[in-house]
Design a protein around this motif. Structure first.
Motif, PDB file in Angstrom:
ATOM      1  N   ARG A  74     -26.864 -26.344   7.061  1.00 30.60           N
ATOM      2  CA  ARG A  74     -26.960 -27.986   7.711  1.00 30.60           C
ATOM      3  C   ARG A  74     -27.740 -28.730   6.325  1.00 30.60           C
ATOM      4  O   ARG A  74     -28.459 -29.472   6.657  1.00 30.60           O
ATOM      5  N   ALA A  75     -27.242 -28.064   5.088  1.00 29.84           N
ATOM      6  CA  ALA A  75     -28.092 -29.162   4.048  1.00 29.84           C
ATOM      7  C   ALA A  75     -27.262 -30.281   4.052  1.00 29.84           C
ATOM      8  O   ALA A  75     -26.468 -30.666   4.730  1.00 29.84           O
ATOM      9  N   SER A  76     -28.166 -31.325   3.566  1.00 29.86           N
ATOM     10  CA  SER A  76     -27.658 -32.638   3.159  1.00 29.86           C
ATOM     11  C   SER A  76     -26.378 -32.674   2.292  1.00 29.86           C
ATOM     12  O   SER A  76     -26.172 -31.958   1.638  1.00 29.86           O
ATOM     13  N   GLY A  77     -25.698 -33.930   2.323  1.00 34.81           N
ATOM     14  CA  GLY A  77     -24.677 -34.092   1.301  1.00 34.81           C
ATOM     15  C   GLY A  77     -24.837 -33.963   0.009  1.00 34.81           C
ATOM     16  O   GLY A  77     -24.429 -33.475  -0.672  1.00 34.81           O
ATOM     17  N   TYR A  78     -26.038 -34.518  -0.466  1.00 31.46           N
ATOM     18  CA  TYR A  78     -26.669 -34.439  -1.788  1.00 31.46           C
ATOM     19  C   TYR A  78     -26.882 -32.881  -2.180  1.00 31.46           C
ATOM     20  O   TYR A  78     -26.646 -32.395  -3.124  1.00 31.46           O
ATOM     21  N   ALA A  79     -27.437 -32.309  -1.293  1.00 33.30           N
ATOM     22  CA  ALA A  79     -27.877 -30.910  -1.558  1.00 33.30           C
ATOM     23  C   ALA A  79     -26.563 -29.868  -1.448  1.00 33.30           C
ATOM     24  O   ALA A  79     -26.393 -29.026  -2.260  1.00 33.30           O
ATOM     25  N   VAL A  80     -25.678 -30.241  -0.595  1.00 33.77           N
ATOM     26  CA  VAL A  80     -24.084 -29.541  -0.610  1.00 33.77           C
ATOM     27  C   VAL A  80     -23.660 -29.787  -1.990  1.00 33.77           C
ATOM     28  O   VAL A  80     -23.054 -28.613  -2.619  1.00 33.77           O
ATOM     29  N   VAL A  81     -23.522 -30.995  -2.595  1.00 39.09           N
ATOM     30  CA  VAL A  81     -22.897 -31.321  -3.888  1.00 39.09           C
ATOM     31  C   VAL A  81     -23.832 -30.333  -4.798  1.00 39.09           C
ATOM     32  O   VAL A  81     -23.142 -29.735  -6.020  1.00 39.09           O
ATOM     33  N   THR A  82     -25.057 -30.470  -4.990  1.00 37.75           N
ATOM     34  CA  THR A  82     -25.916 -29.830  -5.876  1.00 37.75           C
ATOM     35  C   THR A  82     -25.725 -28.346  -5.833  1.00 37.75           C
ATOM     36  O   THR A  82     -25.461 -27.666  -6.823  1.00 37.75           O
ATOM     37  N   ALA A  83     -25.455 -27.637  -4.679  1.00 40.47           N
ATOM     38  CA  ALA A  83     -25.136 -26.379  -4.572  1.00 40.47           C
ATOM     39  C   ALA A  83     -23.688 -25.931  -5.189  1.00 40.47           C
ATOM     40  O   ALA A  83     -23.660 -25.044  -5.953  1.00 40.47           O
ATOM     41  N   ALA A  84     -22.967 -26.805  -4.791  1.00 43.18           N
ATOM     42  CA  ALA A  84     -21.522 -26.635  -5.335  1.00 43.18           C
ATOM     43  C   ALA A  84     -21.502 -26.718  -6.945  1.00 43.18           C
ATOM     44  O   ALA A  84     -21.009 -25.969  -7.820  1.00 43.18           O
ATOM     45  N   LEU A  85     -22.383 -27.661  -7.493  1.00 47.94           N
ATOM     46  CA  LEU A  85     -22.255 -27.640  -8.936  1.00 47.94           C
ATOM     47  C   LEU A  85     -22.889 -26.499  -9.514  1.00 47.94           C
ATOM     48  O   LEU A  85     -22.484 -26.354 -10.845  1.00 47.94           O
ATOM     49  N   GLY A  86     -23.848 -25.906  -9.008  1.00 43.61           N
ATOM     50  CA  GLY A  86     -24.517 -24.891  -9.338  1.00 43.61           C
ATOM     51  C   GLY A  86     -23.532 -23.654  -9.716  1.00 43.61           C
ATOM     52  O   GLY A  86     -23.610 -22.850 -10.654  1.00 43.61           O
ATOM     53  N   PRO A 118     -32.840 -43.629   0.916  1.00 42.67           N
ATOM     54  CA  PRO A 118     -33.673 -43.428   2.135  1.00 42.67           C
ATOM     55  C   PRO A 118     -32.993 -42.582   3.061  1.00 42.67           C
ATOM     56  O   PRO A 118     -33.588 -42.156   4.118  1.00 42.67           O
ATOM     57  N   LEU A 119     -31.838 -42.435   2.974  1.00 40.68           N
ATOM     58  CA  LEU A 119     -31.111 -41.722   4.054  1.00 40.68           C
ATOM     59  C   LEU A 119     -30.463 -40.388   3.517  1.00 40.68           C
ATOM     60  O   LEU A 119     -29.464 -39.643   4.191  1.00 40.68           O
ATOM     61  N   ARG A 120     -31.007 -39.960   2.499  1.00 37.32           N
ATOM     62  CA  ARG A 120     -30.386 -38.644   1.815  1.00 37.32           C
ATOM     63  C   ARG A 120     -30.687 -37.390   2.753  1.00 37.32           C
ATOM     64  O   ARG A 120     -29.780 -36.651   2.582  1.00 37.32           O
ATOM     65  N   TYR A 121     -31.611 -37.369   3.728  1.00 34.37           N
ATOM     66  CA  TYR A 121     -31.555 -36.245   4.599  1.00 34.37           C
ATOM     67  C   TYR A 121     -30.624 -36.290   5.890  1.00 34.37           C
ATOM     68  O   TYR A 121     -30.993 -35.453   6.825  1.00 34.37           O
ATOM     69  N   ASN A 122     -29.895 -37.231   5.900  1.00 35.59           N
ATOM     70  CA  ASN A 122     -28.974 -37.178   7.147  1.00 35.59           C
ATOM     71  C   ASN A 122     -27.973 -36.410   7.083  1.00 35.59           C
ATOM     72  O   ASN A 122     -27.005 -36.371   6.340  1.00 35.59           O
ATOM     73  N   ALA A 123     -28.315 -35.268   7.587  1.00 33.83           N
ATOM     74  CA  ALA A 123     -27.229 -33.947   7.616  1.00 33.83           C
ATOM     75  C   ALA A 123     -26.274 -34.218   8.788  1.00 33.83           C
ATOM     76  O   ALA A 123     -26.484 -33.075   9.797  1.00 33.83           O
ATOM     77  N   SER A 124     -25.567 -35.261   8.867  1.00 40.51           N
ATOM     78  CA  SER A 124     -24.646 -35.298  10.066  1.00 40.51           C
ATOM     79  C   SER A 124     -23.283 -35.447   9.412  1.00 40.51           C
ATOM     80  O   SER A 124     -23.298 -35.878   8.198  1.00 40.51           O
ATOM     81  N   ALA A 125     -22.304 -35.589  10.172  1.00 40.83           N
ATOM     82  CA  ALA A 125     -20.810 -35.767   9.697  1.00 40.83           C
ATOM     83  C   ALA A 125     -21.036 -37.207   9.073  1.00 40.83           C
ATOM     84  O   ALA A 125     -20.272 -37.447   7.865  1.00 40.83           O
ATOM     85  N   ASP A 126     -21.277 -38.157   9.705  1.00 41.57           N
ATOM     86  CA  ASP A 126     -21.258 -39.530   9.232  1.00 41.57           C
ATOM     87  C   ASP A 126     -22.192 -39.772   7.842  1.00 41.57           C
ATOM     88  O   ASP A 126     -21.888 -40.235   6.979  1.00 41.57           O
ATOM     89  N   GLY A 127     -23.310 -38.996   7.885  1.00 39.72           N
ATOM     90  CA  GLY A 127     -24.267 -38.939   6.713  1.00 39.72           C
ATOM     91  C   GLY A 127     -23.435 -38.321   5.521  1.00 39.72           C
ATOM     92  O   GLY A 127     -23.681 -38.889   4.460  1.00 39.72           O
ATOM     93  N   LEU A 128     -22.538 -37.405   5.966  1.00 39.39           N
ATOM     94  CA  LEU A 128     -21.921 -36.584   4.747  1.00 39.39           C
ATOM     95  C   LEU A 128     -20.915 -37.272   4.210  1.00 39.39           C
ATOM     96  O   LEU A 128     -20.625 -37.626   2.956  1.00 39.39           O
TER      97      LEU A 128
END
Length: 425
Positions: A254-266, A171-181
């Motif tokens: 300012r992508a979320s942590g999940y999006a950052v990792v997905t972009a990197a994996l691509g 539920p917190l997947r879009y928390n694009a803050s340092a703590d969220g990351l």
């Protein structure tokens, strides 16, 4: 004496592609005596090891080139935008790798989660905190998605699917803050090995212990777990690899942590980056099975277009990560045939190409072969270890001006039709 098998030579198109240049530039190098070629009725051909050594020299010269070759608007070498970004995470000095000033060789026996927390400026152990945050239903969801993949799906496919599955139920997947990351990084570091493993995770367990059953059916040993843990540590960061840059570009938006990792994996899921150890593993396996080093090397060059597992332009000598990992592999029972094959191939490469040293991809291939891991295990080990670095770089990018990594294009195409007549295209 037996004759040494000839390696398959590269065509001009293949050599130019390996060097990332046009064929006209390739022939200019030939005319200046920088590259040799052989002419046949079918055209010019090039020695693949000579091309590989030349490519490595060009990368090293580009990295240490004079400032006047830099492009003022980009800070990089001509034709290479975004080549220079400030980073305080990894440094290579005197052919040694450091994380924030500490030699990586001194960290190989520390828990991966602990080092992740240190690099992320977070308290405690990131893997342990992630395990506490993980919902059993979230892991079950990710496992069910992985189970739905074809049986021959790659480990990277499974990792990417796991990231998607854990994100979908967070539920917190879009928390694009340092703590969220930091939270997302901890969840992924704890969740990916658990979702990939075919057996229930022991508790407590290190990241290497959790990941082991996903890579091999062999029972874990102390030496094997130590080598796997060291590999994860050695792969956290290594300057600005393309996957790391992709992570920073996503974080810049300012992508979320999940999006950052997905972009990197691509960017990571590619033969020149994350998957490079697979060709090296096939080459070593062929030698262990009885092929000569020359024929195995020739097949690897034919299939991959380069020399898998050799050369790293960031070092003047051997890849420091390989030098650290290989002695740990030697401590694993039954590793002698694998390391003998590695030494034989390395001797063949040195004889034909000179200063072209084993890199971390060859060491990962040796680790996989010595422990009965899947052929693509090296890519999975690489991705899980590099996850820590991606998050560290994303945290740093969060502190920069948003969208700063959005470069401007320089249009060089045809002139728009109608422009000369005052008509807007």
């Amino acid at each position: 004496m037996p004759t040494t098998p000839e390696l398959p030579r590269l065509t001009a198109a293949q050599a130019a592609a390996r060097l990332g240049i046009k064929q006209a530039t390739l022939y200019a190098y030939v005319s200046r005596g920088l590259l040799g070629r052989e002419r046949t009725v079918a055209g010019s051909t090039f020695d693949p090891l000579e091309v590989e050594g030349f490519a490595r020299a060009r990368r090293r010269d580009s990295a240490a080139g004079p400032t006047e070759t830099r492009t003022p608007t980009t800070g990089g070498a001509a034709g290479s935008p975004l080549m220079v970004l400030d980073t305080d995470i990894a440094q290579i000095a005197d052919d040694e790798l450091f994380y924030r000033g500490r030699p990586v060789a001194e960290l190989i026996d520390r828990p991966l989660g602990e080092v992740a927390a240190w690099l992320w400026h977070a308290p405690g152990d990131a893997a342990e905190s992630g395990a506490a945050l993980l919902d059993s239903a979230a892991v079950a969801t990710a496992r069910s998605l992985v189970a739905a993949l074809p049986r021959d799906s790659s480990l990277l496919d499974r990792i990417q699917t796991t990231v998607t599955g854990l994100a979908a139920v967070d539920p917190l997947r879009y928390n694009a803050s340092a703590d969220g990351l930091r939270r997302t990084g901890a969840l992924l570091l704890a969740g990916i090995p658990r979702a990939l493993s075919p057996v229930a995770a022991p508790h407590p367990a290190s990241t290497a212990e959790l990941l082991w059953p996903a890579l091999t059916e062999r029972a874990p040993t102390a030496a094997g777990i130590r080598a796997l843990g060291a590999a994860l540590m050695l792969l956290i960061d290594h300057d600005l690899a393309v996957s790391t840059l992709a992570a920073r570009v996503a974080a810049s938006a300012r992508a979320s942590g999940y999006a950052v990792v997905t972009a990197a994996l691509g960017a990571f899921d590619s033969p020149l980056h994350g998957n490079a150890s697979r060709a090296a593993a096939a080459m070593l396996a062929a030698v262990v099975a009885g092929a000569t080093p020359g024929s195995a090397l020739g097949a690897a060059i034919r299939d991959s277009g380069g020399v898998p597992g050799f050369g790293q332009g960031m070092y003047d000598g051997a890849d420091a990560r390989a030098l650290t990992l290989l002695p740990l592999i030697a401590a694993i029972d039954g590793s002698a045939p694998t390391l003998a094959a590695l030494d034989a191939v390395a001797a063949e490469v040195e004889r034909r190409a000179g200063r072209l040293f084993p890199n971390i991809d060859l060491a990962l291939a040796a680790l996989a072969l010595a422990t009965g891991m899947r052929p693509d295990a090296g890519a999975a080990i690489f991705a899980v270890g590099r996850l820590v670095g991606w998050v560290a770089h994303a945290l740093d990018e969060y502190e920069q001006r948003p969208m700063r990594l959005r470069p401007r294009g320089h249009y060089i195409g045809p002139r728009p039709r109608g422009l000369d007549r005052g008509i807007r295209p």
